[in-house]
Scaffold this motif. Structure first.
Motif, PDB file in Angstrom:
ATOM      1  N   UNK A   3       0.426 -42.157  -3.293  1.00  0.00           N
ATOM      2  CA  UNK A   3      -0.330 -41.038  -3.848  1.00  0.00           C
ATOM      3  C   UNK A   3       0.393 -39.763  -3.453  1.00  0.00           C
ATOM      4  N   UNK A   4       0.134 -38.729  -4.222  1.00  0.00           N
ATOM      5  CA  UNK A   4       0.846 -37.484  -3.980  1.00  0.00           C
ATOM      6  C   UNK A   4      -0.135 -36.346  -3.730  1.00  0.00           C
ATOM      7  N   UNK A   5       0.264 -35.458  -2.853  1.00  0.00           N
ATOM      8  CA  UNK A   5      -0.565 -34.303  -2.537  1.00  0.00           C
ATOM      9  C   UNK A   5       0.272 -33.035  -2.474  1.00  0.00           C
ATOM     10  N   UNK A   6      -0.420 -31.915  -2.665  1.00  0.00           N
ATOM     11  CA  UNK A   6       0.171 -30.597  -2.422  1.00  0.00           C
ATOM     12  C   UNK A   6      -0.633 -29.945  -1.306  1.00  0.00           C
ATOM     13  N   UNK A   7       0.057 -29.464  -0.298  1.00  0.00           N
ATOM     14  CA  UNK A   7      -0.607 -28.763   0.806  1.00  0.00           C
ATOM     15  C   UNK A   7      -0.401 -27.269   0.649  1.00  0.00           C
ATOM     16  N   UNK A   8      -1.514 -26.553   0.700  1.00  0.00           N
ATOM     17  CA  UNK A   8      -1.483 -25.095   0.567  1.00  0.00           C
ATOM     18  C   UNK A   8      -2.228 -24.510   1.753  1.00  0.00           C
ATOM     19  N   UNK A  14      -5.096 -33.542  -3.810  1.00  0.00           N
ATOM     20  CA  UNK A  14      -4.556 -34.772  -4.368  1.00  0.00           C
ATOM     21  C   UNK A  14      -4.159 -34.545  -5.825  1.00  0.00           C
ATOM     22  N   UNK A  15      -3.055 -35.139  -6.220  1.00  0.00           N
ATOM     23  CA  UNK A  15      -2.584 -35.040  -7.597  1.00  0.00           C
ATOM     24  C   UNK A  15      -2.993 -36.313  -8.317  1.00  0.00           C
ATOM     25  N   UNK A  16      -3.865 -36.182  -9.307  1.00  0.00           N
ATOM     26  CA  UNK A  16      -4.369 -37.350 -10.021  1.00  0.00           C
ATOM     27  C   UNK A  16      -3.941 -37.291 -11.476  1.00  0.00           C
ATOM     28  N   UNK A  92       4.056 -37.317   0.065  1.00  0.00           N
ATOM     29  CA  UNK A  92       3.773 -38.663  -0.425  1.00  0.00           C
ATOM     30  C   UNK A  92       2.908 -39.343   0.621  1.00  0.00           C
ATOM     31  N   UNK A  93       1.734 -39.823   0.216  1.00  0.00           N
ATOM     32  CA  UNK A  93       0.793 -40.415   1.173  1.00  0.00           C
ATOM     33  C   UNK A  93       0.243 -41.722   0.634  1.00  0.00           C
ATOM     34  N   UNK A  94      -0.296 -42.504   1.535  1.00  0.00           N
ATOM     35  CA  UNK A  94      -1.029 -43.696   1.159  1.00  0.00           C
ATOM     36  C   UNK A  94      -2.513 -43.349   1.218  1.00  0.00           C
TER      37      UNK A  94
END
Length: 284
Positions: A3-8, A14-16, A92-94
């Motif tokens: 899974x992918x994320x953006x940290x701000x 989470x990017x869905x 990139x995360x699980x």
């Protein structure tokens, strides 16, 4: 599955789905309210265990780890994505369940350490300050990265103003300069002053704009900015004033500046008297 994320700042999104739009428009999956961000600035495409980003023809471009991208760029864990004055970190995360991407929400500025943090937090995570009832009207901003002294904001504005001036795009350069002026006024209201280097930098752009546009408005603004901070223009700033046409309006602005600086008592005994002497010559 990855899974992918953006940290701000202190938030993660989470990017869905297969496509995520980033931009100033509320129709984007991730909304960033920044004047230097285009309405639809960039697109992230997710395919299996990989993700790519592309610029959607934005005015100020997309930077990955400091470099301006062209076309489609693969994203790797830890990549720093800069849109306008905002920086987001791709990871990139699980994850068992991904949250829907959402607008960046609101940030508030801590009145104790002048650092932004999510509005919903009960106290500043940087210094521990908890605003009381009398501080309930703390400055709140939406999606804006505000680092100490706004260094990134001025750096980005400076880069964009520089390009606009170099291209002879006077209207665009002036619009950006007015954005910088608003930024400075906002800092002043919060009791934050620019340091001498920042004053010299932004004044340099103002005077280059004065050279491009003609008139005295940006000359006066530059001198007022120096007066407000109790500074005599640096040698480089005076060089730029000397490069302008010596109109009566310009001479009057210099005369007014020197008089106001002396009358205010901000002119210290160890001030740059060489700079004062150069300005005295220019007003004659």
């Amino acid at each position: 599955m990855a899974r992918f994320r953006l940290r701000f700042l202190l938030q993660e999104f989470d990017l869905s789905g297969t496509e995520v739009l980033l931009g100033r428009s509320p129709d984007c999956q991730i909304t960033i309210e920044d004047p230097l961000v285009s309405r639809e600035h960039a697109r992230i495409v997710i395919s299996g265990d990989s993700a790519t980003i592309s610029d959607l023809g934005s005015r100020n471009g997309v930077r990955i780890n400091g470099g301006l991208i062209e076309g489609v760029r693969d994203l790797k864990d830890g990549d720093r994505i800069r849109l306008g004055t905002q920086e987001l970190v791709f990871s990139v995360v699980k994850a068992r369940k991904a949250r829907a991407a959402r607008p960046t929400g609101f940030m508030t500025i801590c009145k104790a350490c002048n650092t932004p943090y999510p509005e919903q937090s009960p106290q500043c995570p940087h210094c521990g300050h908890a605003p009381g009832a009398e501080e309930s009207d703390e400055d709140t901003i939406s999606g804006l990265v505000v680092e100490p002294k706004h260094n990134w904001t001025f750096q980005l504005l400076g880069e964009v103003i520089e390009r606009a001036i170099a291209a002879g795009r006077a209207e665009a350069a002036e619009k950006l300069m007015r954005r910088a002026v608003r930024e400075i006024e906002e800092q002043t209201l919060r009791g934050v002053s620019l340091d001498p280097n920042q004053v010299a930098m932004i004044s340099g752009y103002a005077l280059r704009l004065a050279k491009l546009l003609g008139g005295v408005e940006w000359v006066e603004w530059s001198l007022v900015l120096h007066e407000r901070h109790g500074l005599i223009p640096s040698a480089l700033v005076i060089d730029r004033i000397e490069a302008l046409d010596a109109t009566p309006e310009t001479k009057a602005a210099i005369t007014s500046f020197l008089k106001s600086l002396r009358d205010s008592g901000k002119l210290s005994p160890d001030a740059d008297l060489a700079g004062v002497a150069r300005l005295e010559k220019l007003k004659r």
